[in-house]
Design an enzyme around this catalytic site. Structure first.
Site, PDB file in Angstrom:
ATOM      1  CB  SER A  69      -6.041   5.597   5.209  1.00 21.88           C
ATOM      2  OG  SER A  69      -7.188   5.845   4.308  1.00 21.88           O
TER       3      SER A  69
ATOM      4  CG  ASN B 101      -2.279   4.692   2.596  1.00 21.56           C
ATOM      5  OD1 ASN B 101      -2.113   3.360   1.664  1.00 21.56           O
ATOM      6  ND2 ASN B 101      -3.021   3.985   2.878  1.00 21.56           N
TER       7      ASN B 101
ATOM      8  CD  GLU C 163      -0.894  -2.082   4.819  1.00 21.40           C
ATOM      9  OE1 GLU C 163      -0.249  -2.195   5.338  1.00 21.40           O
ATOM     10  OE2 GLU C 163      -1.920  -1.228   4.337  1.00 21.40           O
TER      11      GLU C 163
ATOM     12  CG  HIS D 295      -5.768  -0.280   5.211  1.00 19.43           C
ATOM     13  ND1 HIS D 295      -4.543  -0.205   4.916  1.00 19.43           N
ATOM     14  CD2 HIS D 295      -6.126   1.410   4.662  1.00 19.43           C
ATOM     15  CE1 HIS D 295      -4.710   0.886   3.742  1.00 19.43           C
ATOM     16  NE2 HIS D 295      -5.801   1.615   3.828  1.00 19.43           N
TER      17      HIS D 295
END
Ligand code: 3HC
Length: 388
Positions: A115, A187, A148, A136
């Site tokens: 992450s 994130n 991602e 991701h």
């Protein structure tokens, strides 16, 4: 393609399911049969829901027949593509990449679903740095469209292209970062939403329900910020912000999350976080319709982060908005919402909070320039986007 997924927790089993739905042969490795059997149950349950809703036409049994499970890394010996999806513990990821590098064919790409940990740091434990990449996914992987794709400073163009192609073949939409940054796009922005939500509550400006109600009812997000944090796992959220902060990001002060983690109230998976989830299952949190929280204030720090990503050439406004729409099911992109609420209103909120001693809220250069050029969003016909 033969695909290996290491780790069968929340993300791992969902990723394995996505790959098997797309017709790939999938091997799943975890440390115990207890964990693997639980993952099998969850995949079955999810596939049955998708089948009942006619999202998939192949039977769950036929899809499950393409998934095999093991507690040994030996099954990596004939794979084409490996995806690691274990907890965000650096030493654990290091060990797994060393094992995979030893066992998997030299031609195999090794991806990580981390992450936030920089991909270059993980690649350095292998002898195939050019074939290591970030891939991701978002929770729940069978429903969320975004992946991602994060190249490290060593990743070859060929590895990037193959990963982008695989992402598209399994029905997902790739957003490729130009340069890797800790926390990537998703994130970094998510953590800033959490940070502001937390500041509002801890400073007494609003309650948890106020913030979440404003997120759901005013911003029209599918979940409140605390609700989404419970869904992701409060331990995961704290891990992500620690990785970002320890690698140069501005500090995140939020003791209520850390208190929850130390009392093992981790959100949906433990049945309790900021809200309760009987039986460890997500149920939509009941929230009041009205709220005193201001939506422009809630997203202000996240927009500042988005502007920082644009200013540093990591992604553009459209890519940020794709990430938020397809990775978090936002009804509109974050930068688009900022344009609608007014970039001037976002900046006023940032400056007001900065005056309270919160250095992280200092508006980035791009936002200051936009204000001085009068590019305040929809009203001015120009903000992050142009309007006619
Ligand atoms: N598999 C198959 N179907 C599923 C499913 C799964 N894993 N999870 C939920 N569903 C289905 C449900 O059965 C339900 O179907 P129905 O409409 O036919 O009844 C439908 O999806 C909606 O689910 P719910 O009724 O339980 O609840 P919601 O309407 O609130 O939808 C949600 C759930 C799709 C998760 C929605 O709330 C949402 O989009 N939330 C935001 C999720 C998000 O932001 N994810 C990203 C987190 S960040 C991340 O993952 C990155 C990491 O690095 C931290």
């Amino acid at each position: 393609m033969r695909i290996l997924v290491v780790g069968s927790g929340t993300m791992g089993h969902g990723i394995a399911e996505v790959m098997a739905i797309a017709g790939h042969e999938v091997k799943v490795v975890d440390i115990s049969w207890d964990i693997l059997n639980r993952a099998k149950e969850k995949m079955n349950e999810s596939l049955n829901r998708l089948y009942e809703k006619k999202v998939i036409s192949e039977s769950p049994e036929a899809i499950m027949a393409r998934i095999s499970m093991s507690t040994s890394y030996d099954v990596a010996s004939d794979i084409d593509f490996g995806i690691e999806a274990v907890p965000e513990i650096f030493e654990l990821k290091k060990k797994i990449f060393q094992y995979l590098d030893e066992k998997a064919p030299k031609t195999a790409i090794l991806a990580t679903n981390t992450s936030s940990i920089p991909i270059s740091e993980i690649a350095e434990f292998t002898n195939r740095k050019d074939k290591v990449i970030g891939m991701h996914f978002f929770n729940p992987p069978p429903l969320m469209k975004l992946v991602e794709v994060i190249p490290s400073k060593y990743t070859s163009e060929e590895t990037i292209n193959e990963t982008v192609e695989l992402t598209k073949r399994v029905g997902k939409v790739p957003v490729r970062l130009k340069i890797e940054v800790p926390g990537f796009v998703s994130n970094r922005i998510f953590i800033r939403l959490v940070q502001e939500a937390c500041r509002e509550v801890e400073s007494g400006e609003a309650s948890i329900q106020d913030v979440d109600s404003a997120a759901r009812n005013k911003l029209k997000l599918p979940m409140g910020i605390f609700e989404l944090s419970d869904y992701v796992g409060l331990d995961v959220v704290v891990d992500i912000w620690k990785v970002i902060v320890s690698r140069g990001g501005t500090d995140v002060k939020c003791s209520s999350f850390e208190k929850k983690v130390s009392s093992k109230e981790l959100g949906v998976k433990t049945g309790k976080g900021f809200y309760s989830y009987p039986g460890g299952r997500y149920v939509k949190v009941p929230l009041p319709e009205d709220s005193k929280a201001d939506p422009a204030r809630i997203i202000s720090l996240a927009v500042n982060e988005g502007a920082w990503l644009i200013e540093n050439n990591i992604v553009n406004a459209e890519e940020i908005d794709t990430v938020m729409k397809l990775g978090f099911n936002f009804p509109k992109g974050l930068m688009q919402i900022a344009d609608e609420l007014g970039v001037d209103s976002i900046v006023k909120n940032l400056e007001d909070i900065e005056k309270k001693g919160e250095k992280a809220y200092s508006p980035v250069k791009l936002l200051r320039e936009m204000i001085s050029r009068g590019e305040t969003g929809v009203n001015a016909k120009k903000g992050f986007y142009r309007y006619t």
